[in-house]
Design an enzyme around this catalytic site. Sequence first.
Site, PDB file in Angstrom:
ATOM      1  NE  ARG A 168      -1.131  -1.601   3.634  1.00  0.00           N
ATOM      2  CZ  ARG A 168      -1.130  -1.648   4.963  1.00  0.00           C
ATOM      3  NH1 ARG A 168      -2.211  -1.355   5.633  1.00  0.00           N
ATOM      4  NH2 ARG A 168      -0.032  -1.973   5.631  1.00  0.00           N
ATOM      5  CE  LYS A 222      -2.400  -5.385  -7.101  1.00  0.00           C
ATOM      6  NZ  LYS A 222      -1.167  -4.691  -7.162  1.00  0.00           N
ATOM      7  CG  PHE A 268     -10.250  -1.747   2.603  1.00  0.00           C
ATOM      8  CD1 PHE A 268      -9.110  -2.023   3.351  1.00  0.00           C
ATOM      9  CD2 PHE A 268     -10.112  -1.021   1.436  1.00  0.00           C
ATOM     10  CE1 PHE A 268      -7.867  -1.581   2.949  1.00  0.00           C
ATOM     11  CE2 PHE A 268      -8.876  -0.567   1.015  1.00  0.00           C
ATOM     12  CZ  PHE A 268      -7.753  -0.853   1.775  1.00  0.00           C
ATOM     13  CB  CYS A 279      -3.675   0.218  -6.893  1.00  0.00           C
ATOM     14  SG  CYS A 279      -1.915   0.220  -7.160  1.00  0.00           S
ATOM     15  CE  LYS A 282      -2.771   0.549 -12.357  1.00  0.00           C
ATOM     16  NZ  LYS A 282      -2.392  -0.786 -12.771  1.00  0.00           N
TER      17      LYS A 282
HETATM   18  C1  UDX Z   1      -4.166  -0.539  -2.688  1.00  0.00           C
HETATM   19  C2  UDX Z   1      -4.197  -1.925  -2.019  1.00  0.00           C
HETATM   20  O1  UDX Z   1      -4.587  -1.787  -0.651  1.00  0.00           O
HETATM   21  C3  UDX Z   1      -2.818  -2.590  -2.116  1.00  0.00           C
HETATM   22  O2  UDX Z   1      -2.879  -3.903  -1.595  1.00  0.00           O
HETATM   23  C4  UDX Z   1      -2.410  -2.638  -3.592  1.00  0.00           C
HETATM   24  O3  UDX Z   1      -1.110  -3.208  -3.716  1.00  0.00           O
HETATM   25  C5  UDX Z   1      -2.432  -1.244  -4.196  1.00  0.00           C
HETATM   26  O4  UDX Z   1      -3.728  -0.665  -4.023  1.00  0.00           O
HETATM   27  P1  UDX Z   1      -3.268   1.879  -2.012  1.00  0.00           P
HETATM   28  O5  UDX Z   1      -3.679   2.353  -3.362  1.00  0.00           O
HETATM   29  O6  UDX Z   1      -1.944   2.290  -1.492  1.00  0.00           O
HETATM   30  O7  UDX Z   1      -3.283   0.275  -1.934  1.00  0.00           O
HETATM   31  O8  UDX Z   1      -4.351   2.427  -0.989  1.00  0.00           O
HETATM   32  P2  UDX Z   1      -5.418   1.818   0.033  1.00  0.00           P
HETATM   33  O9  UDX Z   1      -4.909   1.918   1.409  1.00  0.00           O
HETATM   34  O10 UDX Z   1      -5.892   0.497  -0.417  1.00  0.00           O
HETATM   35  O11 UDX Z   1      -6.582   2.902  -0.126  1.00  0.00           O
HETATM   36  C6  UDX Z   1      -7.163   3.131  -1.402  1.00  0.00           C
HETATM   37  C7  UDX Z   1      -8.224   4.180  -1.324  1.00  0.00           C
HETATM   38  O12 UDX Z   1      -9.353   3.681  -0.640  1.00  0.00           O
HETATM   39  C8  UDX Z   1      -7.831   5.466  -0.597  1.00  0.00           C
HETATM   40  O13 UDX Z   1      -8.322   6.561  -1.343  1.00  0.00           O
HETATM   41  C9  UDX Z   1      -8.517   5.365   0.742  1.00  0.00           C
HETATM   42  O14 UDX Z   1      -8.828   6.614   1.290  1.00  0.00           O
HETATM   43  C10 UDX Z   1      -9.770   4.610   0.355  1.00  0.00           C
HETATM   44  N1  UDX Z   1     -10.360   3.834   1.474  1.00  0.00           N
HETATM   45  C11 UDX Z   1      -9.675   2.796   2.022  1.00  0.00           C
HETATM   46  C12 UDX Z   1     -11.630   4.162   1.923  1.00  0.00           C
HETATM   47  O15 UDX Z   1     -12.273   5.105   1.423  1.00  0.00           O
HETATM   48  N2  UDX Z   1     -12.184   3.410   2.927  1.00  0.00           N
HETATM   49  C13 UDX Z   1     -11.531   2.358   3.499  1.00  0.00           C
HETATM   50  O16 UDX Z   1     -12.109   1.731   4.398  1.00  0.00           O
HETATM   51  C14 UDX Z   1     -10.239   2.050   3.046  1.00  0.00           C
END
Ligand code: UDX
Length: 454
Positions: A168, A222, A268, A279, A282
Amino acid sequence: MGQNLWSGGAVVIGAGYVGLTLSAFLASKGVRTTCVEKDHARAERIRRGEAPIHEEGLQELLRRVVDEGTLNVRAEMGGVLENSHIVFITVGTPTGSDYIPDLSQVQEASRQIGEALKSSSGQNPLIVVKSTVPPGTTWNVVRPIIEAASGRVCGEGFHLCSNPEFLREGSALHDTMNPDRIVIGAKSLEAAEALKSFYDHLYTPRKIATLITTPTNAELIKLATNTYLALKISFINLISNICESLNDADVGAVAEGLGLDPRIGPQFLRAGLGFGGSCLPKDTRAMRGLAASLGVDTSLIDSILEINKAQRTRVVERLSTMLGGLAGRMVAVLGLSFKPGTDDVRESPSIEMVRELLSRGAEVRVHDPKALNNAKQVLESGVTYCKSVEECLMGVDAAIIATEWPEYSALNPQTARSLMRNPLIIDGRRILDHEQWASAGVKVYKIGLRGPDG
Ligand code: UDX
């Protein structure tokens, strides 16, 4: 092959979040690592030990491994395979047309590897595809390109694995150092076992749960993981919208209750402005493109994306109703990165919200502890960039908390009230105690709760 992999050097192609953290980590473990980054300016910065991205601990580690000489950075592949036994492809796969990822960087990296292999007298290396690619890519796209360019056959002149990355942003180095699982996709057990023993060595004494499967399964795992995470977020945002129309409901409590079911789990389920970043959006789109290309119903995935998009507009809509229109109103947006702990603004809900506010005639002031510069590169003119939260709140008709940076949770209601022309806050990330703020005279509309105006 396994022990050999560990004793030789490693090559990492692409210095994005995945490639750069992997390079720094491998080098810190004593693996002689060469990172190949085609962007000369970026390569030069890394060569000087400067991290081009904000990730906790990365800058220090990078400087150390560059100074020690275990990490080399270059812009070209030439000769790099001579003493390297493992090559990681970590280039980007941005969304292309029709939701199908653009694989041109993966194809280019494969071609370069093939050409380098052709002139290499070194060992038969293991090529590891870490870039997120549609199912089938490692075997049907990467393999034939390497074979054609090298004149070698997979399984004899080189080996090939798919090995998706789950780190992440914001905790990229921590996640690279402490993965909770490793997924290896290979057609040959020898290649899979070699990569597994490389990782066993890298993470020793920890034993990381490892799944060995086909390349197609690994690639699909993935995409399915990120689509599922996106599904959880859109689901809780749907519940959040329902809560806003009920008396006495709060999505925070509902999420807590949901999370107590071990089949669902607590992660989440944070309602808010939705998901952004490089990620989740996309990969969910890529899953949609994949399903559509196979004639599989896409309606569930469409809903995930639609709910996510609507979440930002809903907030702006709501604010517009509360202020009786947005034309000429001054609005502060706190937070521009797609989540805290990073300076990345790619597909950030906040950036899209700023655009929506501007298009409705609002004057927008923005603040972010890390992402101001990156936001300046993507936002159109007419936005006021503020160096402090206080400056950002000065004289505004409303403020929107768009990213849950700790400094925003620590905001003092009295201070905020004294700075704002109209004390109204939209808490898009649910970080404020709205009752405490209300008693200080600041109206807080918290996503997932019926607003102060009913
Ligand atoms: C994500 C995956 O978690 C990771 O395993 C993968 O390798 C790449 O994509 P990342 O993009 O770094 O990681 O962010 P992540 O922590 O997953 O959050 C993604 C988005 O979701 C953020 O905008 C975050 O604010 C949002 N989010 C996350 C929520 O709105 N609510 C949640 O409960 C969790």
